[in-house]
Scaffold this motif. Structure first.
Motif, mmCIF file in Angstrom:
data_model
loop_
_atom_site.group_PDB
_atom_site.id
_atom_site.type_symbol
_atom_site.label_atom_id
_atom_site.label_comp_id
_atom_site.label_asym_id
_atom_site.label_seq_id
_atom_site.Cartn_x
_atom_site.Cartn_y
_atom_site.Cartn_z
ATOM 1 N N GLU A 204 0.709 -1.153 -0.017
ATOM 2 C CA GLU A 204 0.009 0.135 0.035
ATOM 3 C C GLU A 204 0.906 1.280 0.077
ATOM 4 O OE1 GLU A 204 -2.749 -0.213 2.978
ATOM 5 O OE2 GLU A 204 -4.026 -1.791 2.153
ATOM 6 N N ASP A 205 1.952 1.281 0.263
ATOM 7 C CA ASP A 205 3.018 2.219 0.258
ATOM 8 C C ASP A 205 3.564 2.405 -1.307
ATOM 9 O OD1 ASP A 205 5.581 3.689 0.273
ATOM 10 O OD2 ASP A 205 5.421 3.866 2.390
ATOM 11 N N PRO A 206 3.338 3.342 -1.922
ATOM 12 C CA PRO A 206 3.683 3.362 -3.398
ATOM 13 C C PRO A 206 5.133 3.176 -3.641
ATOM 14 C CG PRO A 206 2.312 5.543 -2.830
ATOM 15 C CD PRO A 206 2.648 4.684 -1.671
ATOM 16 N N ASN A 207 6.131 3.706 -2.638
ATOM 17 C CA ASN A 207 7.541 3.346 -3.174
ATOM 18 C C ASN A 207 7.849 2.006 -2.770
ATOM 19 O OD1 ASN A 207 8.163 6.062 -4.106
ATOM 20 N ND2 ASN A 207 8.410 6.825 -2.103
ATOM 21 N N ARG A 208 7.350 1.654 -1.488
ATOM 22 C CA ARG A 208 7.801 0.295 -1.100
ATOM 23 C C ARG A 208 7.146 -0.815 -1.903
ATOM 24 N NH1 ARG A 208 6.961 -0.524 5.352
ATOM 25 N NH2 ARG A 208 8.863 -1.902 5.259
ATOM 26 N N ALA A 209 5.925 -0.394 -2.575
ATOM 27 C CA ALA A 209 5.374 -1.247 -3.270
ATOM 28 C C ALA A 209 6.269 -1.639 -4.782
ATOM 29 C CB ALA A 209 3.957 -0.929 -3.764
ATOM 30 N N ALA A 210 6.840 -0.483 -5.052
ATOM 31 C CA ALA A 210 7.504 -0.706 -6.218
ATOM 32 C C ALA A 210 8.704 -1.677 -6.171
ATOM 33 C CB ALA A 210 8.249 0.596 -6.659
ATOM 34 N N ALA A 211 9.407 -1.484 -5.053
ATOM 35 C CA ALA A 211 10.259 -2.181 -4.396
ATOM 36 C C ALA A 211 10.068 -3.777 -4.324
ATOM 37 C CB ALA A 211 11.358 -1.733 -3.326
ATOM 38 N N ALA A 212 8.750 -3.772 -3.638
ATOM 39 C CA ALA A 212 8.334 -5.205 -3.387
ATOM 40 C C ALA A 212 8.165 -5.941 -4.574
ATOM 41 C CB ALA A 212 7.008 -4.992 -2.506
ATOM 42 N N THR A 213 7.338 -5.145 -5.638
ATOM 43 C CA THR A 213 7.246 -5.806 -6.975
ATOM 44 C C THR A 213 8.443 -6.242 -7.498
ATOM 45 O OG1 THR A 213 5.213 -4.713 -7.448
ATOM 46 C CG2 THR A 213 6.377 -5.373 -9.019
ATOM 47 N N GLN A 214 9.546 -5.233 -7.650
ATOM 48 C CA GLN A 214 10.824 -5.498 -8.041
ATOM 49 C C GLN A 214 11.321 -6.815 -7.502
ATOM 50 O OE1 GLN A 214 12.650 -3.457 -10.862
ATOM 51 N NE2 GLN A 214 13.237 -5.492 -10.662
ATOM 52 N N MET A 215 11.200 -7.019 -6.226
ATOM 53 C CA MET A 215 11.805 -8.089 -5.411
ATOM 54 C C MET A 215 11.311 -9.488 -5.997
ATOM 55 S SD MET A 215 13.838 -7.533 -2.920
ATOM 56 C CE MET A 215 13.735 -8.886 -1.800
ATOM 57 N N GLN A 216 10.238 -9.273 -6.601
ATOM 58 C CA GLN A 216 9.778 -10.727 -7.454
ATOM 59 C C GLN A 216 10.507 -10.951 -8.512
ATOM 60 O OE1 GLN A 216 7.571 -12.157 -5.236
ATOM 61 N NE2 GLN A 216 7.788 -10.628 -3.983
ATOM 62 N N ASN A 217 11.352 -10.071 -8.963
ATOM 63 C CA ASN A 217 12.045 -10.424 -10.259
ATOM 64 C C ASN A 217 13.480 -10.001 -10.311
ATOM 65 O OD1 ASN A 217 12.891 -10.821 -12.657
ATOM 66 N ND2 ASN A 217 11.451 -9.501 -13.923
ATOM 67 N N THR A 218 14.222 -10.815 -9.356
ATOM 68 C CA THR A 218 15.779 -10.514 -9.251
ATOM 69 C C THR A 218 16.575 -11.668 -9.795
ATOM 70 O OG1 THR A 218 15.549 -11.801 -7.147
ATOM 71 C CG2 THR A 218 14.980 -9.369 -7.077
ATOM 72 N N ARG A 219 17.894 -11.166 -9.728
ATOM 73 C CA ARG A 219 18.958 -12.122 -10.404
ATOM 74 C C ARG A 219 20.386 -11.974 -9.199
ATOM 75 N NH1 ARG A 219 18.598 -13.438 -15.632
ATOM 76 N NH2 ARG A 219 20.594 -14.669 -15.511
ATOM 77 N N PHE A 220 21.227 -12.797 -9.425
ATOM 78 C CA PHE A 220 22.297 -12.687 -8.701
ATOM 79 C C PHE A 220 23.798 -12.832 -9.546
ATOM 80 C CE2 PHE A 220 19.069 -14.384 -6.012
ATOM 81 C CZ PHE A 220 19.448 -13.509 -4.528
ATOM 82 N N PHE A 221 24.753 -12.195 -9.090
ATOM 83 C CA PHE A 221 25.982 -12.194 -9.750
ATOM 84 C C PHE A 221 26.642 -13.566 -9.562
ATOM 85 C CE2 PHE A 221 25.818 -7.457 -8.925
ATOM 86 C CZ PHE A 221 25.339 -7.208 -10.411
ATOM 87 N N PRO A 222 27.830 -13.909 -10.404
ATOM 88 C CA PRO A 222 28.291 -15.243 -10.149
ATOM 89 C C PRO A 222 28.610 -15.734 -8.825
ATOM 90 C CG PRO A 222 29.202 -14.275 -12.238
ATOM 91 C CD PRO A 222 28.155 -13.025 -11.548
ATOM 92 N N THR A 223 28.464 -16.877 -8.312
ATOM 93 C CA THR A 223 28.712 -17.107 -7.012
ATOM 94 C C THR A 223 30.246 -17.705 -6.912
ATOM 95 O OG1 THR A 223 26.345 -17.872 -6.795
ATOM 96 C CG2 THR A 223 27.786 -18.597 -4.798
ATOM 97 N N THR A 224 31.007 -16.856 -6.929
ATOM 98 C CA THR A 224 32.407 -17.205 -6.830
ATOM 99 C C THR A 224 33.124 -16.010 -6.245
ATOM 100 O OG1 THR A 224 34.619 -17.414 -8.177
ATOM 101 C CG2 THR A 224 32.493 -16.414 -9.164
ATOM 102 N N PRO A 225 34.571 -16.555 -5.301
ATOM 103 C CA PRO A 225 35.019 -15.654 -4.785
ATOM 104 C C PRO A 225 35.947 -14.731 -5.634
ATOM 105 C CG PRO A 225 35.699 -17.866 -3.890
ATOM 106 C CD PRO A 225 34.686 -17.951 -5.045
#
Length: 422
Positions: A356-377
C-alpha cells in the motif's frame, strides 16, 4: 590485534548488564555479533528485542553487538582470522559469502540450515546465494533492490505512466528534456548493478558456470545488444555526459534537486536525497517504479546481507541458535524494517504493509524479479577490482566498437573468474 571499540555511532552495544549466574552451565556469558554499518537507535532497539527472545532459551547468555563500518569490514575480518577479536555471528554482504568462505572465515552450517524450518520459507535463490562449492555458509538476512526513481509530477503533466520498456524509457526521457530542459534519464557508466539489469532483461548473461569452469557471456548477441543500448543513452544525449565514468551518486544529487527526470537506485538513496535536496518539496514529487526492461520489468540484482557463523566461535551450536533468532521471519523483518530494507521472505512482501505504500510497493514488486551475480570468490576481483563491465561500457561510450570491446572484456572476465582461489 584487538579491534578498537569505536565511539559514538559505531560503538559496541552491550545489550544486557548482567552476565552468567555462576550456575555451572557451560554456556558462555555472552555471544558477539558483528553488524556492518553504524549504530542507530532503531537498530539498538531491534537488538534489545533479539536478546530478549534469545534469552528465553539461554537466560544467562548476553548478546553483545559491535557495529563495524562497511569500509573497515575487510580489515576487521582479516584481523579476526589472524587471531584478533572475532565474532560468533557476523553479517556480510550476500555477494561476499563465497569470498570469505574460501578464506576459512565462515562455518559450514549446511546441516543446521537443513533442519531449520524458516529456511524453507526464505527466498530460495537468495538462500542458494549463501553457498560455496555446495556448502551452506550463510543465510539471507535482508534484501534490497534498485528501482526506477522518477518525477511523478512531470510524468503526470506529460500524460505518461512510468516506463516499463526501453522504448518507453527513451520516449519519456526525451519528453522530459524537451518540456523541462533537464536530462530525462541518468545512466552512469560505473554502475554494474544497473547495467546488469539491462543485460538480464534482454535475455543476456554476464557469466555462467559450466562444470567447474566459469565462462564469460559478454559476447552473447543479447548481452551485446543490451550493453549497446545502455551506452547509447549517453551517446544519444538521453543521459548527461557528466555521468560518463561516474557511479549512481552523481545522478542522485541531480534527482534530489530537480535536475533529472529519472534514474535507477535503491531505497537507501532516499536518505541521501533528503540530505542533498536544497528544496525538500522536490522530494514529495519523486516516486518509484520497477526497472524498465527490453519488453517489460527488468530483473534487478538482489542485494542485501547474509548471516553467518564465524569459523572461530567456541560455541557453534549456540551461535547458530542466535542466528535463527535474528534471521527467522520475526527477526528478519524486524531488522529490515529498522534498517530500511526488505525481509528475505517472499510471502511477507505480499502484505498490505509493503503493497500500500507506493515506494515500498515498487521495490516489493521488483523483489519478485531478481537475479544474482556469479557465486564465486573471484567476482569481487572481476567487478570491484577490475571493473570489467563498467570499463567496457565506458570505452564503448567513448567510441569503441562494442563487439571488439566486449570480446576483449569477455576474455579478461573468464580469465579472472577462473583464477585459483588462494
Amino acid at each position: 590485534m584487538r579491534l578498537p571499540k569505536i565511539a559514538a555511532a559505531t560503538a559496541v552495544v552491550l545489550l544486557a548488564a548482567a552476565c552468567g549466574d555462576g550456575s555451572g552451565d557451560d554456556r558462555p556469558d555472552g555471544l558477539t555479533v558483528w553488524v556492518m554499518g553504524t549504530s542507530q537507535d532503531a537498530l539498538v532497539e531491534y537488538f534489545d528485542g533479539v536478546e530478549a527472545r534469545f534469552q528465553e532459551s539461554s537466560p544467562d547468555t548476553d548478546v553483545h553487538v559491535e557495529f563495524i563500518p562497511w569500509p573497515d569490514a575487510q580489515e576487521s575480518i582479516t584481523n579476526a582470522l589472524a587471531g584478533g577479536d572475532a565474532p560468533d555471528v557476523i553479517e556480510i554482504g550476500n555477494d561476499q559469502v563465497a569470498g570469505w568462505a574460501s578464506q576459512g572465515a565462515l562455518l559450514d552450517i549446511t546441516d543446521q540450515v537443513s533442519g531449520w524450518d524458516a529456511a524453507s520459507e526464505m527466498d530460495q535463490n537468495a538462500l542458494e546465494y549463501g553457498t560455496y562449492n555446495g556448502v551452506q555458509y550463510g543465510v539471507p538476512w535482508y534484501s534490497g533492490v534498485r528501482t526506477l526513481y522518477y518525477r511523478a509530477d512531470w510524468l503526470g503533466e506529460l500524460g505518461h505512466e512510468p516506463p516499463t520498456t526501453w522504448d518507453e524509457l527513451v520516449t519519456v526521457a526525451e519528453d522530459i528534456q524537451e518540456e523541462y530542459g533537464v536530462s530525462g534519464f541518468g545512466a552512469p557508466t560505473d554502475f554494474t548493478n544497473g547495467i546488469a539489469s539491462f543485460i538480464w532483461s534482454n535475455g543476456g548473461e554476464i557469466a555462467v558456470q559450466n562444470g567447474e569452469e566459469w565462462e564469460g557471456r559478454l559476447t552473447d548477441p543479447a548481452t551485446v545488444e543490451a550493453v549497446e543500448f545502455y551506452a547509447s543513452l549517453s551517446t544519444d544525449g538521453i543521459s548527461p555526459q557528466g555521468y560518463v565514468g561516474e557511479n549512481e551518486l552523481v545522478p542522485l544529487a541531480d534527482m534530489a534537486n530537480g535536475e533529472l527526470g529519472m534514474y535507477i537506485d535503491g531505497g537507501w538513496a532516499l536518505a541521501s536525497m533528503e540530505e542533498q535536496a536544497q528544496d525538500p518539496a522536490v522530494l514529495e514529487d519523486i516516486a518509484a517504479a520497477p526497472i524498465p526492461g527490453a519488453d517489460g520489468i527488468a530483473p534487478a540484482f538482489a542485494g542485501g546481507s547474509a548471516l553467518s557463523v564465524f569459523s572461530t566461535t567456541q560455541q557453534p551450536d549456540l551461535a547458530f541458535e542466535l542466528l535463527t533468532v535474528m534471521g527467522d521471519q520475526e527477526g528478519g523483518k524486524g531488522f529490515a524494517d529498522a534498517a530500511g530494507f526488505f525481509p528475505a521472505y517472499p510471502e511477507l512482501l505480499e502484505s498490505d504493509e509493503y503493497q500500500e505504500d507506493p515506494n515500498r510497493a515498487a521495490a516489493a514488486t521488483q523483489m519478485q524479479n531478481t537475479r544474482f551475480f556469479p557465486t564465486t570468490p573471484r567476482w569481487t576481483a572481476a567487478d570491484q577490482d577490475n571493473k570489467i563491465l563498467p570499463a567496457a561500457v565506458l570505452e564503448i561510450v567513448r567510441g569503441g566498437d562494442a563487439e571488439e570491446v566486449l570480446a576483449e572484456a569477455d576474455e579478461q572476465l573468464t580469465a579472472i573468474l577462473n583464477e585459483p582461489v588462494e
